[in-house]
Design a protein around this motif. Structure first.
Motif, PDB file in Angstrom:
ATOM      1  N   HIS A 108      -2.508  16.112   8.681  1.00 23.51           N
ATOM      2  CA  HIS A 108      -3.456  15.051   8.291  1.00 23.51           C
ATOM      3  C   HIS A 108      -4.375  15.521   7.166  1.00 23.51           C
ATOM      4  N   ASP A 109      -4.475  14.709   6.103  1.00 23.11           N
ATOM      5  CA  ASP A 109      -5.363  15.040   4.989  1.00 23.11           C
ATOM      6  C   ASP A 109      -6.811  15.209   5.470  1.00 23.11           C
ATOM      7  N   GLY A 110      -7.446  16.288   5.021  1.00 25.40           N
ATOM      8  CA  GLY A 110      -8.863  16.503   5.370  1.00 25.40           C
ATOM      9  C   GLY A 110      -9.770  15.412   4.833  1.00 25.40           C
ATOM     10  N   VAL A 111      -9.290  14.662   3.847  1.00 25.10           N
ATOM     11  CA  VAL A 111     -10.135  13.636   3.204  1.00 25.10           C
ATOM     12  C   VAL A 111      -9.769  12.218   3.654  1.00 25.10           C
ATOM     13  N   ARG A 112      -9.229  12.107   4.876  1.00 25.86           N
ATOM     14  CA  ARG A 112      -9.044  10.784   5.493  1.00 25.86           C
ATOM     15  C   ARG A 112      -9.900  10.764   6.766  1.00 25.86           C
ATOM     16  N   PRO A 113     -11.214  10.528   6.606  1.00 22.92           N
ATOM     17  CA  PRO A 113     -12.119  10.673   7.757  1.00 22.92           C
ATOM     18  C   PRO A 113     -12.086   9.520   8.740  1.00 22.92           C
ATOM     19  N   LEU A 162       2.553   1.587   2.547  1.00 24.73           N
ATOM     20  CA  LEU A 162       1.764   2.700   1.988  1.00 24.73           C
ATOM     21  C   LEU A 162       1.692   3.809   3.025  1.00 24.73           C
ATOM     22  N   ALA A 163       2.174   4.984   2.639  1.00 22.37           N
ATOM     23  CA  ALA A 163       2.174   6.122   3.580  1.00 22.37           C
ATOM     24  C   ALA A 163       0.768   6.690   3.689  1.00 22.37           C
ATOM     25  N   GLN A 164       0.345   6.885   4.931  1.00 20.10           N
ATOM     26  CA  GLN A 164      -0.932   7.552   5.195  1.00 20.10           C
ATOM     27  C   GLN A 164      -0.636   8.845   5.947  1.00 20.10           C
ATOM     28  N   GLY A 188       7.514  17.191  -2.791  1.00 18.58           N
ATOM     29  CA  GLY A 188       7.194  15.814  -2.386  1.00 18.58           C
ATOM     30  C   GLY A 188       5.683  15.651  -2.314  1.00 18.58           C
ATOM     31  N   THR A 189       5.222  14.394  -2.374  1.00 16.26           N
ATOM     32  CA  THR A 189       3.764  14.199  -2.281  1.00 16.26           C
ATOM     33  C   THR A 189       3.303  14.014  -0.830  1.00 16.26           C
ATOM     34  N   ASP A 190       4.237  13.886   0.107  1.00 14.97           N
ATOM     35  CA  ASP A 190       3.846  13.945   1.518  1.00 14.97           C
ATOM     36  C   ASP A 190       4.915  14.718   2.282  1.00 14.97           C
ATOM     37  N   ILE A 212      -8.447   5.289   4.692  1.00 15.33           N
ATOM     38  CA  ILE A 212      -8.252   5.586   3.261  1.00 15.33           C
ATOM     39  C   ILE A 212      -8.303   7.090   3.000  1.00 15.33           C
ATOM     40  N   LYS A 213      -7.629   7.473   1.917  1.00 16.12           N
ATOM     41  CA  LYS A 213      -7.755   8.845   1.401  1.00 16.12           C
ATOM     42  C   LYS A 213      -8.846   8.805   0.354  1.00 16.12           C
ATOM     43  N   ILE A 214      -9.880   9.586   0.553  1.00 12.94           N
ATOM     44  CA  ILE A 214     -10.988   9.570  -0.407  1.00 12.94           C
ATOM     45  C   ILE A 214     -10.539  10.362  -1.634  1.00 12.94           C
TER      46      ILE A 214
HETATM   47  C1  LIG Z   1      -0.012  12.600   2.055  1.00 19.34           C
HETATM   48  C2  LIG Z   1      -0.603  11.397   1.379  1.00 19.34           C
HETATM   49  O1  LIG Z   1      -1.956  11.258   1.697  1.00 19.34           O
HETATM   50  C3  LIG Z   1       0.113  10.151   1.896  1.00 19.34           C
HETATM   51  O2  LIG Z   1      -0.450   9.030   1.292  1.00 19.34           O
HETATM   52  C4  LIG Z   1      -0.475  11.459  -0.099  1.00 19.34           C
HETATM   53  O3  LIG Z   1       0.869  11.409  -0.474  1.00 19.34           O
HETATM   54  C5  LIG Z   1      -1.161  12.643  -0.732  1.00 19.34           C
HETATM   55  O4  LIG Z   1      -0.962  12.559  -2.120  1.00 19.34           O
HETATM   56  P1  LIG Z   1      -1.846  13.250  -3.205  1.00 19.34           P
HETATM   57  O5  LIG Z   1      -0.956  13.295  -4.417  1.00 19.34           O
HETATM   58  O6  LIG Z   1      -2.176  14.599  -2.668  1.00 19.34           O
HETATM   59  O7  LIG Z   1      -3.000  12.350  -3.424  1.00 19.34           O
END
Ligand SMILES: C[C@](O)(CO)[C@H](O)COP(=O)(O)O
Ligand SMILES: Nc1ccn([C@@H]2O[C@H](COP(=O)(O)OP(=O)(O)OP(=O)(O)O)[C@@H](O)[C@H]2O)c(=O)n1
Length: 232
Positions: A108-113, A162-164, A188-190, A212-214
């Motif tokens: 999980h992205d640290g910036v998806r609070p 949209l992938a989260q 890959g980006t995810d 959301i991803k900040i």
């Molecule tokens: C993993 C991700 O948040 C899924 O939406 C996203 O692909 C990260 O991408 P970023 O290129 O690091 O913004």
């Protein structure tokens, strides 16, 4: 019962935010973004342990201002990140102690609070059943494929999500996918895209438009609005 381990990459540089400091430590209503994210994992009964991934030079700050300051007891280690997100996650996967192939890793992205406990439970359950899962939401707009300034396609909207994150995996599967991608130079980006690249199925789990991803400054405005609404 298989364990569920959280891997939270927070080793980016926040270039698109342009804040002059790393965006994961920007404050949202008095609490760093990263601490808000970790808090949900700390509170979720389904999470057994947490590994954070940070730029190497920020590990002491991450330890003092996130882990110790907020008393997160499930954090087992803060692992140095890599050049790209994929490299950071791979470092994290290799750092998990005593993990078994059938244990579940939630990345999980640290910036998806705004991740919720429900999302963690759903992503972990789907990964346990199917091997891999991705939290996602259907797109709301029409999406154009554009090359050299010209539209080359309009994919049918009902096929676009949209992938989260979180994205959940059996450890053996995601570890092997990262190893194979690294050997082949596939980026890959995810994380789900690495399994897709291998031809493996990935289950979609309903996400939330608020998760959301900040990334850019307007995301901070949205995040503050979401917080104000929940405080009402
Ligand atoms: C993993 C991700 O948040 C899924 O939406 C996203 O692909 C990260 O991408 P970023 O290129 O690091 O913004
Ligand atoms: N080398 C990297 C790059 C990204 N991330 C993490 O992956 C998540 C999603 O990345 P993104 O929003 O793109 O963050 P940044 O890479 O920091 O942003 P930018 O691309 O604008 O620099 C973030 O939690 C980020 O810290 C990471 O751990 N290691």
């Amino acid at each position: 019962m298989a364990r569920t381990i959280a891997l939270i990459p927070a080793a980016g540089m926040g270039k698109r935010m342009g804040a002059g400091s790393n965006k994961q430590y920007l404050m949202l209503d008095g609490m760093p973004i990263l601490a808000r994210t970790v808090r949900t994992f700390e509170e979720a009964d389904c999470i057994d342990a947490i590994y954070l991934i940070s730029p190497e030079q920020e590990i002491p700050f991450c330890r003092s201002d996130v882990v110790e300051r907020y008393g997160f007891t499930k954090v087992r280690a803060i692992v140095p990140g890599g050049q790209e997100r994929q490299h950071s996650v791979y470092n994290g996967l290799r750092a998990i102690e005593g993990i078994e192939p059938d244990d579940i890793v939630l990345i999980h992205d640290g910036v998806r609070p705004f991740v919720s406990v429900q999302m963690l439970e759903d992503a972990a359950a789907a990964a346990r059943e199917s091997g891999a899962s991705v939290v996602a939401v259907p797109v709301k707009d029409t999406v154009k494929v554009v090359q050299e300034g010209l539209v080359t396609a309009t994919p049918p909207r009902e096929t676009l999500w949209l992938a989260q994150t979180p994205q959940g995996f059996r450890y053996g599967l995601i570890r092997a996918a990262h190893e194979q991608a690294a050997a082949a130079g596939f980026l890959g980006t995810d994380d789900a895209s690495l399994l897709e690249w291998q031809g493996q199925p990935v289950r979609v789990v309903q996400g939330d438009y608020r998760n959301i991803k900040i990334t850019t400054p307007e995301d901070m405005i949205l995040a503050e609005a979401f917080l104000k609404e929940t405080a009402k």
